[in-house]
Structure formats: C-alpha cells, structure tokens
Design a protein around this motif. Structure first.
Motif, PDB file in Angstrom:
ATOM      1  N   THR A   1       0.815  -1.149  -0.054  1.00 39.84           N
ATOM      2  CA  THR A   1      -0.046   0.023  -0.023  1.00 39.84           C
ATOM      3  C   THR A   1       0.943   1.258   0.184  1.00 39.84           C
ATOM      4  O   THR A   1       0.196   2.253  -0.276  1.00 39.84           O
ATOM      5  CB  THR A   1      -0.897   0.062   1.343  1.00 39.84           C
ATOM      6  OG1 THR A   1      -0.065   0.006   2.244  1.00 39.84           O
ATOM      7  CG2 THR A   1      -1.940  -1.263   1.366  1.00 39.84           C
ATOM      8  N   GLY A   2       2.090   1.072   0.482  1.00 36.77           N
ATOM      9  CA  GLY A   2       3.077   2.511   0.629  1.00 36.77           C
ATOM     10  C   GLY A   2       2.239   3.136   1.709  1.00 36.77           C
ATOM     11  O   GLY A   2       2.847   4.500   1.790  1.00 36.77           O
ATOM     12  N   GLY A   3       1.516   2.621   2.754  1.00 36.03           N
ATOM     13  CA  GLY A   3       1.060   3.322   3.758  1.00 36.03           C
ATOM     14  C   GLY A   3       2.091   3.824   4.650  1.00 36.03           C
ATOM     15  O   GLY A   3       3.076   3.365   5.102  1.00 36.03           O
ATOM     16  N   ILE A   4       1.434   4.814   5.464  1.00 33.87           N
ATOM     17  CA  ILE A   4       2.483   5.439   6.630  1.00 33.87           C
ATOM     18  C   ILE A   4       1.537   5.089   7.920  1.00 33.87           C
ATOM     19  O   ILE A   4       0.382   5.536   8.001  1.00 33.87           O
ATOM     20  CB  ILE A   4       2.700   7.028   6.317  1.00 33.87           C
ATOM     21  CG1 ILE A   4       3.549   7.055   5.198  1.00 33.87           C
ATOM     22  CG2 ILE A   4       3.708   7.531   7.470  1.00 33.87           C
ATOM     23  CD1 ILE A   4       3.912   8.480   4.655  1.00 33.87           C
ATOM     24  N   ILE A   5       2.502   4.710   8.902  1.00 35.75           N
ATOM     25  CA  ILE A   5       1.701   4.478  10.397  1.00 35.75           C
ATOM     26  C   ILE A   5       2.599   5.552  11.163  1.00 35.75           C
ATOM     27  O   ILE A   5       3.456   5.730  11.306  1.00 35.75           O
ATOM     28  CB  ILE A   5       1.984   2.971  10.590  1.00 35.75           C
ATOM     29  CG1 ILE A   5       3.285   2.593  10.884  1.00 35.75           C
ATOM     30  CG2 ILE A   5       1.272   2.287   9.558  1.00 35.75           C
ATOM     31  CD1 ILE A   5       3.651   1.293  11.504  1.00 35.75           C
ATOM     32  N   ASP A   6       1.735   5.803  12.407  1.00 38.34           N
ATOM     33  CA  ASP A   6       2.383   6.601  13.492  1.00 38.34           C
ATOM     34  C   ASP A   6       3.089   5.696  14.383  1.00 38.34           C
ATOM     35  O   ASP A   6       3.207   4.299  14.379  1.00 38.34           O
ATOM     36  CB  ASP A   6       1.139   7.328  14.109  1.00 38.34           C
ATOM     37  CG  ASP A   6      -0.039   6.407  14.780  1.00 38.34           C
ATOM     38  OD1 ASP A   6       0.203   5.478  15.258  1.00 38.34           O
ATOM     39  OD2 ASP A   6      -0.862   6.796  15.075  1.00 38.34           O
ATOM     40  N   ALA A   7       3.537   6.486  15.457  1.00 33.05           N
ATOM     41  CA  ALA A   7       4.673   5.729  16.628  1.00 33.05           C
ATOM     42  C   ALA A   7       3.774   4.481  17.152  1.00 33.05           C
ATOM     43  O   ALA A   7       4.217   3.454  17.369  1.00 33.05           O
ATOM     44  CB  ALA A   7       5.269   6.613  17.262  1.00 33.05           C
ATOM     45  N   GLN A   8       2.443   4.789  17.844  1.00 29.37           N
ATOM     46  CA  GLN A   8       1.826   3.747  18.426  1.00 29.37           C
ATOM     47  C   GLN A   8       1.469   2.702  17.746  1.00 29.37           C
ATOM     48  O   GLN A   8       1.515   1.399  18.143  1.00 29.37           O
ATOM     49  CB  GLN A   8       0.542   4.557  19.188  1.00 29.37           C
ATOM     50  CG  GLN A   8       0.779   5.742  19.916  1.00 29.37           C
ATOM     51  CD  GLN A   8       1.389   5.158  21.166  1.00 29.37           C
ATOM     52  OE1 GLN A   8       1.354   3.732  21.610  1.00 29.37           O
ATOM     53  NE2 GLN A   8       2.260   6.042  22.064  1.00 29.37           N
ATOM     54  N   GLU A   9       1.187   2.548  16.318  1.00 28.03           N
ATOM     55  CA  GLU A   9       0.733   1.542  15.626  1.00 28.03           C
ATOM     56  C   GLU A   9       2.253   0.854  15.329  1.00 28.03           C
ATOM     57  O   GLU A   9       2.121  -0.381  15.239  1.00 28.03           O
ATOM     58  CB  GLU A   9       0.360   2.130  14.215  1.00 28.03           C
ATOM     59  CG  GLU A   9      -0.101   0.787  13.233  1.00 28.03           C
ATOM     60  CD  GLU A   9      -1.134  -0.223  13.638  1.00 28.03           C
ATOM     61  OE1 GLU A   9      -1.476  -1.041  12.857  1.00 28.03           O
ATOM     62  OE2 GLU A   9      -1.505   0.229  14.820  1.00 28.03           O
ATOM     63  N   ALA A  10       2.976   1.642  15.090  1.00 26.17           N
ATOM     64  CA  ALA A  10       4.567   0.802  15.096  1.00 26.17           C
ATOM     65  C   ALA A  10       4.917   0.028  16.377  1.00 26.17           C
ATOM     66  O   ALA A  10       5.504  -1.060  16.035  1.00 26.17           O
ATOM     67  CB  ALA A  10       5.661   1.943  14.635  1.00 26.17           C
TER      68      ALA A  10
END
Length: 260
Positions: free
Chosen positions: A164-173
């Motif tokens: 997807t090329g999606g970007i996640i935030d720190a909490q999801e990481a």
C-alpha cells in the motif's frame, strides 16, 4: 571523524551517529550512504565502543528516505549500484559487533525505515512516522526493506505496508513490534542513552556474542541455531570477563569487565 553529511561522537564507550542533512530531511543520497558505510567500518573495529546509537538531525526527521531527486535520473545499472551500496551498508550495521539502537526522532520512511530495521533496537518519539512508500514512486524498497521488515513485524503486516505504501504512526509501529518503546520527543535521546549505558555496563564479549547468535539463528532452523548458541556459550568460558563476572557474583561485588 569528519564527514559532510554525518556527525559522529564517542563518549563513555557509546558512539552516536547522526544523519546530518536537515535541508533534505536527512534523506540518504549516495554520498551520505558512503559516509555511513565508512563510519560503521571504523566503529566496528574500535574495541573501546560498546554500543552505537543512530539518529537523525533535528526533531522532524530520522531519515525521510533515499534522495528522490538524485534517484530520479538513474538508469537500471546505476539504480542497482545505489541499492547495492545501501544494502551493503545496512548489512554492516546489522552485523557490526556492537549493539545498535535507533533513536527515531521523526519521519522514518523508505530508506529510513530500512535503516531502522537494520538496527537491533528501536525507540521512537511520539511524532515519528514509519512506512515504505516506494511503490508510489514506481519502485520497490532497495536497501533491504522487503527482507528485514517481514522479519521484524511478520509477513502479513509487512506486505500490507509494502503493497500500500502506507504510513503509520509511532503507536501503530509499537503495536506491530516495529519499535520497542515510544516516548515524548524531549525524552527520546535520554531514554536511548540510558538504555545504551545499561548495555555498556555488561560484559562486552558476551553482549556481542548474544547479538551474533540471534542474527545467525534467525536465518536458519532452530536446531542449527541452538548448536551455534552452544558454541558461543562455551566460548564465553575462555574470556576474562566470565571469570570476573562469576567471581563478582559470588563475592557480592560489582563486576569490572575488561572486554577480554
């Protein structure tokens, strides 16, 4: 160590490497990757360094990716060569004897995420963003992302990010296991330095052999892995630090490890 795009300091047996291209959100161009390759080789050979920290300059970006402007003009041969030096450099980081901690202080995208995955431990600021957005540029990850990311967070989660090329935030990481801990921006470096000090106070040879055993074992079957563990476990008993560590425990005193 003087470089154009990298800052490197060593204090109390801890080396801190800072990617220093703030004008480009610390993006990795060929020159920066070559400099990183050089500094990692020098630190790997420095027996006085017990732990390495890698971070980005400023509070906005760890590494925002590879330098897209530079990559945009490459042909197939040049693109492969650029990918190869990036892979070689990150493999050096992954396999350098000292533990490596990534202090992810902001954007950690593309080559930045690949760099973080080559490190042993990752701490992130609350503002950090992670992703492998290469498919949106018409390319695949080229610095090891298709290989290390699945090993860190699992195949399904990695494929979702890669496809997807999606970007996640720190909490999801953190939820995915991409990072070990999330902290306020102002507390990130002190927390990472505290962790580095905890590691550095232990027997250096034992810590380095732990790293080697994990790295070797993760890429083979468990029987082969535990056989390698038995070898490094036995090797510890040939070290001065093993004698000192066990004597200190029996005598109820603090061990004085020499890294021998």
């Amino acid at each position: 160590m003087d470089y154009k795009n990298i800052l490197c300091t060593v204090e109390n047996s801890i080396a801190t490497i800072t990617i220093h291209r703030p004008q480009a959100l610390n993006a990795l161009n060929a020159e920066t990757v070559q400099e990183l390759n050089d500094v990692v080789k020098k630190i790997s050979a420095d027996t006085t360094v017990k732990v390495v920290i890698i971070t980005g300059d400023g509070e906005k970006s760890f590494v925002a990716g590879a330098d897209i402007k530079e990559m945009s003009t490459k042909n197939a041969v040049e693109g492969r060569a650029f990918g190869q030096i990036g892979q070689d450099t990150f493999t050096l980081i992954e396999n350098m004897p000292q533990p490596v901690i990534a202090a992810v202080n902001g954007f950690c995208l593309g080559g930045g995420c690949e760099l973080a995955c080559a490190c042993d431990i990752r701490y992130a600021a609350e503002t950090a963003k992670f992703g492998q957005p290469e498919v949106g540029l018409g390319i695949t990850p080229g610095f090891g992302g298709t290989q290390r990311l699945p090993r860190v967070i699992g195949r399904g989660a990695a494929k979702e990010l890669l496809y997807t090329g999606g970007i996640i935030d720190a909490q999801e990481a953190l939820r995915l296991g991409l990072v070990n801990k999330v902290l306020p921006q102002g507390e990130l470096m002190s927390a990472v330095q505290g962790l580095a000090k905890k590691i550095a106070k232990n027997a250096p040879v034992a810590v380095q052999l732990c790293k080697a055993a994990v790295n070797r074992g993760i890429n083979c079957d468990v029987v082969t892995g535990i056989a390698y563990e038995a070898e490094v476990f036995g090797l510890c008993f040939a070290t001065v630090d093993q004698k000192e560590g066990m004597s200190a425990f029996i005598e109820k005193r603090k061990a004085d490890f020499q890294g021998k």
